[in-house]
Design a protein around this motif. Sequence first.
Motif, PDB file in Angstrom:
ATOM      1  N   ARG A   1       0.438  -0.953   0.214  1.00 38.05           N
ATOM      2  CA  ARG A   1       0.147   0.336  -0.086  1.00 38.05           C
ATOM      3  C   ARG A   1       0.749   1.340  -0.239  1.00 38.05           C
TER       4      ARG A   1
ATOM      5  N   THR B   1       1.997   1.846  -3.322  1.00 32.86           N
ATOM      6  CA  THR B   1       1.218   2.189  -4.143  1.00 32.86           C
ATOM      7  C   THR B   1       0.277   3.817  -4.177  1.00 32.86           C
TER       8      THR B   1
ATOM      9  N   ASN C   1      -2.971  -2.585  -8.057  1.00 27.97           N
ATOM     10  CA  ASN C   1      -4.093  -1.952  -6.561  1.00 27.97           C
ATOM     11  C   ASN C   1      -4.605  -3.592  -6.894  1.00 27.97           C
TER      12      ASN C   1
ATOM     13  N   SER D   1      -5.563  -5.668  -2.732  1.00 28.44           N
ATOM     14  CA  SER D   1      -6.824  -6.115  -3.454  1.00 28.44           C
ATOM     15  C   SER D   1      -6.838  -7.675  -2.925  1.00 28.44           C
TER      16      SER D   1
ATOM     17  N   TRP E   1      -8.668   3.646  -7.115  1.00 31.07           N
ATOM     18  CA  TRP E   1      -8.264   3.409  -6.136  1.00 31.07           C
ATOM     19  C   TRP E   1      -7.098   3.725  -5.375  1.00 31.07           C
TER      20      TRP E   1
ATOM     21  N   GLN F   1      -9.073   2.354  -0.898  1.00 29.34           N
ATOM     22  CA  GLN F   1      -7.671   1.699  -0.144  1.00 29.34           C
ATOM     23  C   GLN F   1      -8.370   2.870   0.428  1.00 29.34           C
TER      24      GLN F   1
END
Length: 344
Positions: free
Chosen positions: A151, A154, A207, A211, A340, A344
């Motif tokens: 994360r 990202t 992403n 997930s 996206w 989160q």
Amino acid sequence: MSEGIMSKAATMEIPISSNGDTGSLPEDDGLEQDLQQVMVSGPNLNETSIVSGGYGGTAEGIIPTSTIKGSGLHQPHPSPPVGGEEVVRGIAVEKFDIVKKWGINTYKCTKQLISERFGRGSRTVDLELETQIELLRETKRKYECVLQLARALTNHFYSLVQTQHALGDAFADLSQKSPELQEEFGYNAETQKLLCKNGETLLGAVNFFVSSINTLVNKTMEDTLMTVKQYETARLEYDAYRTDLEELSMGPRDASTLCRLDAAQSQFQSHKDKYEKLRADVAIKLKFLEENKIKVMHKQLLLFHNAISAYFAGNQQQLEQTLKQFNIKLKTPGAEKPSWLEEQ
């Protein structure tokens, strides 16, 4: 004039007894009929008033009947049916039994837990299952660390893509306003736009990876650990009632003790069946979880590797092919769905 005097005299000649009752007159039948008609056609008793001054009295002595009705007269309360009282009593007894059983069970489990902590009580241990459970908890902690780092990657990469997009727009604007550097600004703007496009494609792949890891950690593993908690609670209850049964078995065998022993044996058997059932459930869930984890991580690690390699190699075709291989669809620009990053 003479007729009025005669009628007045006739009225004054009506005899009245000492008790105030009128004498017997021939017109009694007609008078009774008139009174019946007045009673039928007269006002409602709830709307009448009581005159304290008698007939022809002043209005000062009028007392509305509504005040008497509201102050002194009360309707008797209907007594509850006998069946309703029995239902209420049955519900109260049932709730009391539930609280009583819960209290006894909590006391036994707390006593067993304290005995285990101080090393005074015995504990049922399944070494193979306990090892698998501890391994699952350790694996979940490590996967949570991977999820947190993915994360963070990202979020940082999203900021990089946004910066590249802004830089490309700035280069394109300068190429229009600087004729002497139009070519240099132009191909730098094109490069940044291409990097931005590839970055958005890579973000879609990363992403999807995040997930899938989140589902594996916070749903699949968590569901198995919830069953593990139920199994550990059942194990504690099983040991508590097993200890209670052993203590009763070592005591004297009189009539009251035999009754308590039978009840303890029944409760022990019930908790033993529950413990063995949950132990089997945990073993099955651990097996399925391991198979599912290998299948999911094999796919996600391959996706992550291919997408990262294609992006940093500048191979746009391979990057797009990777997304098609794993059925990942990027969101079209201008869509109303949240990005996206917002998910989160």
